[in-house]
Design a protein around this motif. Structure first.
Motif: not given
Ligand code: AHM
Length: 343
Positions: A100-102, A146-147, A157-164
């Motif tokens: 969905g996002i790259i 995973r989205r 903005s969904e790309a901005l997730r913590p690495g955990r």
């Protein structure tokens, strides 16, 4: 010949072993409710790296060395191979239908697919690009998430997730041989490309980073710009103490993939601290530090900014930078103690 089966070709040598696809498929079969999309996504990433490799190998011949003359979003000159690697990954991932996002080092903003794919893939298409012209090791680094709601229209903005939140991470190293280091959250495995067959085969399973090493890796040219704590660590690690195994040897390629790979296998420490020129650090959180941190933790190593766990950082921008220190548990602890002024 009396053997009635002699007209059949001999079976493929079973000792050739497990392909990357077999390995991921085996994990999928063990996961309840798996649909095969994740396996397919990783197969597409593997395909993209093999296409990139084909061009990396021909760089001098195909007039791909040198710069395009363009400047990327980070203000750096874009090299032709970076551009090629970026477009290969985007095309292959978009065609897979699972993304969905790259997000890429070479994109201004995370790109949303026209369809609601299940996954987010963040990558540095060609890490260590200053090494292209001098024919040193370079690589591709990636992270898969995973989205949260795969049925909703994707938003950058969904790309901005913590690495955990990462579910898989890896890097492909284009060196004397081509290796793919991969974790899907159950340890780290290394696959080596058989160039005659065009497949990655499992060559090392359950890789563990030794708890202590004897090598350190950093750009010592930045010494004058470091904090006193980091300077003290650098002086200490170079200092003579036979009982403590110092001085450590120094190795620095200037490609994160190469420096991290050596550190993963042999132990020791890689450090790219913040400095007075780059107060936020140089390396990028989402597609360089996070995937490496996920891999190192899976291998029993540690990844920190010097004071915080990399995988706990909350990103606010796709191209956010971070200090990055990773490696053997005990070596990183020494660094953290010095950086905090405790030694
Ligand atoms: P790049 O994305 O332009 O390739 O830069 C990232 C690279 C890393 O691979 C490496 O660890 C670091 O930059 C080297 O930086 P320096 O040349 O400042 O030592």
């Amino acid at each position: 010949m009396s053997d009635s089966n002699s007209h059949f070709p001999p079976p493929v040598a079973p000792e050739r072993g497990t392909t990357l696809r077999d390995h991921v498929l085996a994990g999928m079969r063990a996961a309840p409710g798996a649909t095969g999309e994740f396996t397919s996504l990783l197969s597409h990433i593997s395909l993209a790296t093999r296409i990139i490799l084909s061009r990396v190998r021909q760089a001098g011949l195909a007039n791909m060395l040198g710069y395009t003359g363009e400047i990327n979003v980070q203000g750096e000159a874009v090299q032709k191979l970076d551009e090629f690697a970026n477009s290969v990954l985007i095309n292959v991932l978009e065609r897979s239908g699972h993304c969905g996002i790259i997000g890429s080092e070479e994109l201004d903003a995370a790109r949303t697919a026209g369809h609601p794919g299940k996954y987010i893939v963040l990558f540095d298409p060609l890490d260590g690009s200053s090494n292209i012209d001098v024919v040193s090791t370079i690589g591709t680094i990636f992270a898969v998430l995973r989205r949260v709601d795969p049925t909703s229209p994707p938003s950058s903005s969904e790309a901005l997730r913590p690495g955990r939140d990462i579910i898989a991470a890896g890097y492909c190293l284009y060196g004397p041989s081509t290796v793919m280091v991969l974790t899907t959250g159950q340890g780290v495995n290394i696959f080596t490309l058989d160039p005659d067959v065009g497949e990655f085969f499992l060559s090392q399973s359950n890789v563990m980073c030794p708890p202590r090493g004897s090598l350190y890796s950093c750009n010592e040219g930045n010494f004058a710009r470091w904090t006193d704590g980091v300077k003290n660590w650098s002086n200490w690690i170079k200092g003579e103490d036979k009982e403590e195994g110092r001085p450590y040897g120094h190795r620095y390629v200037g490609s994160l993939v190469a420096d991290a790979h050596r550190t993963l296998l042999k132990g020791g420490i890689f450090a790219y601290p913040a400095d007075s020129k780059s107060p936020a650090g140089k390396l990028r959180l989402l597609y360089e530090a996070n995937p490496m941190a996920f891999i190192f933790e899976q291998a029993g190593g540690v990844a920190t900014t010097g004071s915080e766990r990399i995988l706990d950082l909350a990103p606010t921008a796709l191209h956010q930078r971070t200090p990055l220190v990773l490696g053997s548990r005990d070596d990183v602890k020494d660094y953290v103690d010095f950086a905090a002024g405790n030694r």
